[in-house]
Design an enzyme around this catalytic site. Structure first.
Site, PDB file in Angstrom:
ATOM      1  N   ASP A   5     -32.164  18.424  21.444  1.00  0.00           N
ATOM      2  CA  ASP A   5     -33.800  18.418  21.319  1.00  0.00           C
ATOM      3  C   ASP A   5     -34.350  18.697  20.092  1.00  0.00           C
ATOM      4  O   ASP A   5     -35.446  18.365  19.728  1.00  0.00           O
ATOM      5  CB  ASP A   5     -34.394  19.053  22.750  1.00  0.00           C
ATOM      6  CG  ASP A   5     -34.132  20.455  22.638  1.00  0.00           C
ATOM      7  OD1 ASP A   5     -33.860  21.137  21.072  1.00  0.00           O
ATOM      8  OD2 ASP A   5     -34.176  21.134  23.495  1.00  0.00           O
ATOM      9  N   HIS A  32     -23.713  19.048  19.798  1.00  0.00           N
ATOM     10  CA  HIS A  32     -23.515  17.706  20.702  1.00  0.00           C
ATOM     11  C   HIS A  32     -24.592  16.847  20.198  1.00  0.00           C
ATOM     12  O   HIS A  32     -24.968  15.658  20.924  1.00  0.00           O
ATOM     13  CB  HIS A  32     -24.174  18.233  22.186  1.00  0.00           C
ATOM     14  CG  HIS A  32     -23.015  19.122  22.945  1.00  0.00           C
ATOM     15  ND1 HIS A  32     -23.248  19.746  23.885  1.00  0.00           N
ATOM     16  CD2 HIS A  32     -21.833  19.112  22.691  1.00  0.00           C
ATOM     17  CE1 HIS A  32     -22.170  20.520  24.264  1.00  0.00           C
ATOM     18  NE2 HIS A  32     -21.222  20.225  23.461  1.00  0.00           N
ATOM     19  N   CYS A  68     -18.774   1.002  15.395  1.00  0.00           N
ATOM     20  CA  CYS A  68     -18.563   1.454  14.007  1.00  0.00           C
ATOM     21  C   CYS A  68     -19.280   2.823  13.439  1.00  0.00           C
ATOM     22  O   CYS A  68     -18.974   3.139  12.589  1.00  0.00           O
ATOM     23  CB  CYS A  68     -18.917   0.275  13.104  1.00  0.00           C
ATOM     24  SG  CYS A  68     -20.779   0.202  12.681  1.00  0.00           S
ATOM     25  N   CYS A 107     -25.766  -3.659  16.252  1.00  0.00           N
ATOM     26  CA  CYS A 107     -25.532  -3.193  15.062  1.00  0.00           C
ATOM     27  C   CYS A 107     -25.126  -4.349  14.158  1.00  0.00           C
ATOM     28  O   CYS A 107     -24.849  -5.635  14.838  1.00  0.00           O
ATOM     29  CB  CYS A 107     -24.470  -2.218  15.183  1.00  0.00           C
ATOM     30  SG  CYS A 107     -23.499  -1.843  13.323  1.00  0.00           S
TER      31      CYS A 107
HETATM   32  C1  BJW Z   1     -32.284  30.126  31.587  1.00  0.00           C
HETATM   33  C2  BJW Z   1     -33.636  29.854  31.507  1.00  0.00           C
HETATM   34  C3  BJW Z   1     -34.551  30.640  30.897  1.00  0.00           C
HETATM   35  C4  BJW Z   1     -32.769  28.360  32.515  1.00  0.00           C
HETATM   36  N1  BJW Z   1     -34.138  31.515  30.247  1.00  0.00           N
HETATM   37  N2  BJW Z   1     -31.922  31.226  30.869  1.00  0.00           N
HETATM   38  C5  BJW Z   1     -11.556  23.033  28.562  1.00  0.00           C
HETATM   39  C6  BJW Z   1     -11.586  23.203  29.731  1.00  0.00           C
HETATM   40  C7  BJW Z   1     -11.952  22.314  30.874  1.00  0.00           C
HETATM   41  C8  BJW Z   1     -12.694  20.963  30.246  1.00  0.00           C
HETATM   42  C9  BJW Z   1     -12.581  21.002  29.038  1.00  0.00           C
HETATM   43  C10 BJW Z   1     -12.054  22.103  28.217  1.00  0.00           C
HETATM   44  N3  BJW Z   1     -12.229  21.369  26.879  1.00  0.00           N
HETATM   45  C11 BJW Z   1     -12.827  19.893  27.059  1.00  0.00           C
HETATM   46  C12 BJW Z   1     -13.042  19.595  28.418  1.00  0.00           C
HETATM   47  C13 BJW Z   1     -13.667  18.584  29.062  1.00  0.00           C
HETATM   48  C14 BJW Z   1     -15.106  18.718  28.801  1.00  0.00           C
HETATM   49  C15 BJW Z   1     -15.782  19.784  29.662  1.00  0.00           C
HETATM   50  O1  BJW Z   1     -15.996  20.886  29.055  1.00  0.00           O
HETATM   51  N4  BJW Z   1     -16.002  19.715  30.897  1.00  0.00           N
HETATM   52  C16 BJW Z   1     -16.447  20.826  31.831  1.00  0.00           C
HETATM   53  C17 BJW Z   1     -17.528  20.403  32.641  1.00  0.00           C
HETATM   54  C18 BJW Z   1     -15.316  21.246  32.806  1.00  0.00           C
HETATM   55  N5  BJW Z   1     -15.686  18.545  27.371  1.00  0.00           N
HETATM   56  C19 BJW Z   1     -15.671  17.678  26.589  1.00  0.00           C
HETATM   57  O2  BJW Z   1     -15.507  16.315  27.189  1.00  0.00           O
HETATM   58  C20 BJW Z   1     -16.205  17.774  25.151  1.00  0.00           C
HETATM   59  N6  BJW Z   1     -15.221  17.026  24.360  1.00  0.00           N
HETATM   60  C21 BJW Z   1     -14.031  17.607  24.043  1.00  0.00           C
HETATM   61  O3  BJW Z   1     -13.640  18.654  24.500  1.00  0.00           O
HETATM   62  O4  BJW Z   1     -13.277  16.541  23.217  1.00  0.00           O
HETATM   63  C22 BJW Z   1     -12.083  16.881  23.132  1.00  0.00           C
HETATM   64  C23 BJW Z   1     -11.471  16.600  24.509  1.00  0.00           C
HETATM   65  C24 BJW Z   1     -11.499  15.247  25.033  1.00  0.00           C
HETATM   66  C25 BJW Z   1     -11.100  14.919  26.367  1.00  0.00           C
HETATM   67  C26 BJW Z   1     -10.127  16.116  26.900  1.00  0.00           C
HETATM   68  C27 BJW Z   1     -10.077  17.390  26.425  1.00  0.00           C
HETATM   69  C28 BJW Z   1     -10.523  17.449  25.240  1.00  0.00           C
HETATM   70  C29 BJW Z   1     -17.489  17.047  25.148  1.00  0.00           C
HETATM   71  C30 BJW Z   1     -18.656  17.650  26.011  1.00  0.00           C
HETATM   72  C31 BJW Z   1     -19.946  17.039  25.766  1.00  0.00           C
HETATM   73  C32 BJW Z   1     -21.042  17.456  26.626  1.00  0.00           C
HETATM   74  N7  BJW Z   1     -22.184  16.731  26.394  1.00  0.00           N
HETATM   75  C33 BJW Z   1     -23.600  17.171  27.180  1.00  0.00           C
HETATM   76  C34 BJW Z   1     -24.640  15.934  26.875  1.00  0.00           C
HETATM   77  C35 BJW Z   1     -24.897  15.835  25.442  1.00  0.00           C
HETATM   78  C36 BJW Z   1     -25.932  14.766  25.210  1.00  0.00           C
HETATM   79  C37 BJW Z   1     -27.158  14.815  26.100  1.00  0.00           C
HETATM   80  O5  BJW Z   1     -27.912  15.910  26.151  1.00  0.00           O
HETATM   81  O6  BJW Z   1     -27.383  13.958  26.832  1.00  0.00           O
HETATM   82  O7  BJW Z   1     -24.005  18.242  26.457  1.00  0.00           O
HETATM   83  S1  BJW Z   1     -23.241  17.634  28.832  1.00  0.00           S
HETATM   84  C38 BJW Z   1     -24.315  18.841  28.693  1.00  0.00           C
HETATM   85  O8  BJW Z   1     -23.978  20.192  28.987  1.00  0.00           O
HETATM   86  C39 BJW Z   1     -25.100  18.632  27.525  1.00  0.00           C
HETATM   87  C40 BJW Z   1     -24.971  20.302  27.033  1.00  0.00           C
HETATM   88  O9  BJW Z   1     -25.401  20.578  25.939  1.00  0.00           O
HETATM   89  C41 BJW Z   1     -23.962  20.783  27.968  1.00  0.00           C
HETATM   90  C42 BJW Z   1     -24.218  22.188  28.382  1.00  0.00           C
HETATM   91  O10 BJW Z   1     -25.232  22.484  29.416  1.00  0.00           O
HETATM   92  P1  BJW Z   1     -26.099  23.726  29.194  1.00  0.00           P
HETATM   93  O11 BJW Z   1     -26.793  23.818  27.708  1.00  0.00           O
HETATM   94  O12 BJW Z   1     -25.096  25.071  29.454  1.00  0.00           O
HETATM   95  O13 BJW Z   1     -27.284  23.432  30.329  1.00  0.00           O
HETATM   96  P2  BJW Z   1     -27.078  23.918  31.873  1.00  0.00           P
HETATM   97  O14 BJW Z   1     -28.250  23.005  32.403  1.00  0.00           O
HETATM   98  O15 BJW Z   1     -25.786  23.788  32.235  1.00  0.00           O
HETATM   99  O16 BJW Z   1     -27.295  25.403  31.945  1.00  0.00           O
HETATM  100  C43 BJW Z   1     -28.644  25.895  31.740  1.00  0.00           C
HETATM  101  C44 BJW Z   1     -28.735  27.412  31.696  1.00  0.00           C
HETATM  102  O17 BJW Z   1     -29.848  28.001  31.417  1.00  0.00           O
HETATM  103  C45 BJW Z   1     -28.345  27.922  33.446  1.00  0.00           C
HETATM  104  O18 BJW Z   1     -27.289  28.988  33.436  1.00  0.00           O
HETATM  105  C46 BJW Z   1     -29.798  28.629  33.709  1.00  0.00           C
HETATM  106  O19 BJW Z   1     -29.542  29.619  34.608  1.00  0.00           O
HETATM  107  C47 BJW Z   1     -30.348  28.932  32.252  1.00  0.00           C
HETATM  108  N8  BJW Z   1     -31.657  29.159  32.279  1.00  0.00           N
HETATM  109  N9  BJW Z   1     -33.628  28.602  32.434  1.00  0.00           N
HETATM  110  C48 BJW Z   1     -32.745  31.717  30.082  1.00  0.00           C
HETATM  111  N10 BJW Z   1     -35.848  30.434  30.689  1.00  0.00           N
HETATM  112 ZN    ZN Z   2     -21.407  -1.288  14.062  1.00  0.00          ZN
END
Ligand code: BJW
Ligand code: ZN
Length: 244
Positions: free
Chosen positions: A104, A119, A130, A148
């Site tokens: 954001d 991210h 590309c 593109c």
């Molecule tokens: C408050 C509050 C307040 C509320 N005060 N707190 C190892 C183990 C298992 C799986 C994998 C691994 N390595 C890779 C993987 C696969 C996968 C993954 O992690 N999967 C898991 C879900 C199991 N990861 C990937 O695919 C990543 N790529 C990668 O590793 O490439 C190499 C590879 C490829 C293929 C296979 C293996 C390796 C890429 C991950 C990309 C994530 N993308 C997103 C979308 C981004 C674009 C968009 O915005 O649309 O990123 S998904 C989404 O989740 C977004 C966020 O950044 C991310 C994390 O979420 P976040 O920020 O934690 O939010 P929430 O909603 O989950 O939590 C909010 C928290 O705040 C809560 O706890 C509330 O309690 C708290 N809260 N108000 C304080 N006021």
């Molecule tokens: Zn292109």
């Protein structure tokens, strides 16, 4: 008023390298919906069903609709006290790095300088084929999907599930996590990797680990100190302690 344990007090006084990992929770108090939990659902889809290459290939219009809906929210909101406290911390500590999973741009809008956006950024677009940056406005209501020069579809410049993160940014995030004396994990569910591994890497390399979240997460077991509450309230209280 939170109670700051004496070992954290000591770390606040002596830490030279501080790193912070933020997630959607830090922007929640600004009005940006988090991903998980009820409010993370958009038209009944979970982020895992929308933030993927497959979803974009199957239904680019729908994926763009979700991103434009979120862009509109982000365009209207402002950073909150949590974001601003991290700006103050950057000025206070000798070495300070902010690793964010958020797309954001609110940390930069608040004034943070060293921000590692793992991210991507929702306001940028690029070519699906590309990767060339695309600077024009996106207007899906026209019914014409922008393309593109190479003919590829234009997509948001963010990291979807199954995609690699920028190697440069990821390496930077790993190295600042490794050298940190004090590491804060703020407002993240800590389930999406590799971001979620940064706090454990910091801890393994000797950092004191602090978690700030509304509820326990997988990190709570290894954190040296967990504050359960809003980041926009707890971070300013910690900063107040530093100023005293
Ligand atoms: C408050 C509050 C307040 C509320 N005060 N707190 C190892 C183990 C298992 C799986 C994998 C691994 N390595 C890779 C993987 C696969 C996968 C993954 O992690 N999967 C898991 C879900 C199991 N990861 C990937 O695919 C990543 N790529 C990668 O590793 O490439 C190499 C590879 C490829 C293929 C296979 C293996 C390796 C890429 C991950 C990309 C994530 N993308 C997103 C979308 C981004 C674009 C968009 O915005 O649309 O990123 S998904 C989404 O989740 C977004 C966020 O950044 C991310 C994390 O979420 P976040 O920020 O934690 O939010 P929430 O909603 O989950 O939590 C909010 C928290 O705040 C809560 O706890 C509330 O309690 C708290 N809260 N108000 C304080 N006021
Ligand atoms: Zn292109």
């Amino acid at each position: 008023m939170i109670e700051i344990p004496s070992d954290l007090n000591k770390m606040l006084e002596t830490a030279e390298s501080v790193a912070v990992l933020t997630g959607a929770g830090i922007s929640a108090e600004s009005g940006v919906p988090t991903f998980r939990g009820e409010e993370g659902l958009w038209k009944k889809f979970r982020p895992e069903e929308l933030a993927t290459v497959d979803a974009f290939m199957q239904n680019p219009d729908m994926v763009w609709e979700w991103y434009l809906f979120r862009r509109n929210i982000i365009n209207e909101v402002r950073p909150n006290p949590g974001h601003y406290t991290l700006v103050e911390m950057e000025a206070y500590f000798k070495n300070f790095d902010l690793i964010t999973q958020n797309v954001d741009g609110l940390h930069t809008a608040a004034g943070s300088k060293k921000v590692w956006e793992l991210h991507g950024n929702i306001m940028r677009s690029k070519c699906f084929d590309c990767s060339k940056p695309f600077a024009e406005d996106i207007d899906i209501e026209s019914g014409i999907m922008p393309v593109c020069q190479c003919g590829g579809k234009i997509r948001p410049d963010v990291v979807w599930f199954g995609e690699m993160l920028s190697a440069e940014i990821l390496n930077k995030a790993f190295s600042v996590s490794e050298r940190a004396d004090l590491f804060f994990s703020v407002g993240t569910s800590a389930i999406v990797h590799p971001a979620a591994s940064m706090p454990a890497i910091a801890k393994r390399n000797g950092a004191y680990l602090v978690e700030i979240n509304l509820e326990p997460t997988p990190l709570s077991d290894i954190a040296d100190c967990s504050f359960m509450g809003k980041s926009g309230e707890i971070l300013p209280e910690i900063m107040e302690r530093l100023k005293r």
